[in-house]
Design an enzyme around this catalytic site. Structure first.
Site, PDB file in Angstrom:
ATOM      1  CB  SER A  75       2.991  67.612  28.641  1.00 30.46           C
ATOM      2  OG  SER A  75       4.208  67.746  27.942  1.00 30.46           O
ATOM      3  CE1 TYR A  81       4.952  62.515  29.123  1.00 36.94           C
ATOM      4  CE2 TYR A  81       6.680  64.177  28.968  1.00 36.94           C
ATOM      5  CZ  TYR A  81       5.348  63.841  29.037  1.00 36.94           C
ATOM      6  OH  TYR A  81       4.394  64.837  29.014  1.00 36.94           O
ATOM      7  CD  GLU A  89       1.461  59.959  32.777  1.00 38.92           C
ATOM      8  OE1 GLU A  89       1.676  60.429  33.916  1.00 38.92           O
ATOM      9  OE2 GLU A  89       2.034  60.367  31.749  1.00 38.92           O
ATOM     10  CE  LYS A 119       1.032  64.122  30.065  1.00 36.83           C
ATOM     11  NZ  LYS A 119       2.159  64.791  30.770  1.00 36.83           N
ATOM     12  CB  SER A 121       6.094  72.370  32.428  1.00 33.50           C
ATOM     13  OG  SER A 121       5.717  71.801  33.662  1.00 33.50           O
ATOM     14  CE  LYS A 157       3.931  64.800  25.501  1.00 34.74           C
ATOM     15  NZ  LYS A 157       4.397  66.167  25.769  1.00 34.74           N
TER      16      LYS A 157
END
Length: 388
Positions: free
Chosen positions: A90, A176, A298, A341, A344, A93
């Site tokens: 991720s 999420y 984040e 971030k 996995s 992202k």
């Protein structure tokens, strides 16, 4: 002097590889301490979690440092290097949202656009009232963590989206979700008139200075692609699925991912639309507790306590819905912030963090999926020691 207890690895060859961990620094006392610091943070976790190989990359005041431990593949004993390719899950992202923000900065898309405006096939569905921004910040209304098995294929995702019914009013809750953020990246590519993979590999990645980052690893690079290992120790690599490239499909090296971190630390070195895009990804759109949600990234006020980081990256945060407090207007990111971030796949675990005010960033890549909490502890220990 930092103490380090060598982990028990699976074989003498692994033991030798661990002792041969490499780093790109002159042999000075301070460098020895940095080497010992990283070993002390990584070694026990490799032992406890039975991780075959780990690559750590640190940028500190413009200087790059690399630390490589163990094996990229247990089958052939090949050692990890800064150029070994890992699945980053991720963390992908953040690349998708950078493309989404780049589409806005280029005038092709607005984050306020409704999804069905960009993809007319979605008209008549819940996506008539869901914005690109809501998709990119997991607030579409309760899209699940993953596609259901029967919908997890590019040819089936449209039918899934058209029949999907929100659980919450759009914009009220963070849930999420791969389908949510993945769709925002897909829409960005549609707005730019090219397939997502093509835009990434021929446009965005080169603009970021990345030459060793892939969505599909070319055949001539397969020798550098680490073998991932599942919880049972068996070899595994990521499988194709709906919006896989957008949500979790990037494969990259510690060296390339560190360059990406440096682009985020100092975007002024990039072309103007990309500078604007990175600023959009760093902005805070809403808060959940002490976490500020950016686009992909984040972040937290710095200095951030270990407890704060563990809470923001917890299983509860990933698996449960949380009410959000929107920041209106979105708040430009402060330099004194910890951006991060996790990522996995079935056989890999990644963590990326950076603090602009300290001009420091860290990349931790492993060819086994191990708990996020362990990754965050490693990074927090190292960054704290280097910035105190």
């Amino acid at each position: 002097m930092f103490k380090f207890q060598l982990p028990r690895l699976a074989s003498l060859s692994a033991f030798a590889l661990f002792l041969g961990a490499s780093h790109c620094m002159a042999a000075t006392k301070s460098d020895d301490q940095l080497d010992a610091l990283v070993k002390a943070a990584i070694g026990p976790v490799m032992q406890q979690q039975n991780i075959p190989g780990v690559a750590v990359a640190i940028t500190l005041k413009g200087q790059q440092h690399y630390f490589n431990y163990g094996m990229a593949s247990k089958e052939d004993g090949k050692p990890v290097s800064k150029d070994t390719l890992f699945e980053i899950g991720s963390v992908s992202k953040t690349f998708a949202t950078t493309l989404t923000a780049y589409a806005q900065a280029s005038g092709k898309l607005s984050l306020s656009d409704r999804a069905s405006q960009v993809w007319p096939d979605l008209r008549g569905s819940a996506f008539d009232t869901i914005s690109v921004l809501q998709l990119a910040t997991y607030t579409a209304g309760g899209l699940p963590l993953q596609f259901p098995d029967e919908a997890d294929h590019p040819d089936k995702m449209l039918a899934y989206f058209k029949q999907w019914k929100p659980v919450y009013a759009a914009g009220t809750h963070r849930q999420y979700s791969n389908p949510s953020l993945g769709l925002s990246g897909y829409l960005a590519a549609k707005s730019m008139g090219q397939p997502f993979d093509e835009l990434m590999e021929k446009n965005l990645l080169p603009k970021l200075g990345l030459k060793h980052t892939y969505l599909k690893v070319p055949q001539d690079q397969m020798g550098l692609y680490a073998q991932g290992y599942g919880k049972d120790g068996k070899p595994v690599r990521v499988s194709p699925g709906a919006l896989d490239s957008e949500a979790y499909g990037v494969k990259t090296s510690a060296a390339d991912l560190l360059r990406y971190v440096e682009a985020n630390l100092k975007p002024a070195t990039l072309e103007k639309p990309l500078q604007q895009a990175i600023a959009l990804t760093h902005s805070g759109y809403y808060t959940v507790g002490e976490m500020r949600q950016g686009l992909g990234w984040e972040h937290y006020h710095y200095p951030a306590s270990l407890e704060t980081l563990l809470s923001g990256n917890s299983t509860e945060m990933a698996m449960e819905a949380h009410k959000v407090q929107w920041l209106n207007p979105p708040q430009p990111a402060q330099d004194a912030a910890w951006f991060n971030k996790t990522g996995s796949t079935g056989g890999f675990g990644a963590y990326v963090a950076f603090v602009p005010s300290e001009d420091i960033g860290i990349v931790i890549l492993a060819n086994k999926n191990y708990p996020n909490a362990e990754r965050i502890k490693i990074a927090h220990n190292i960054v704290s020691a280097l910035t105190e």
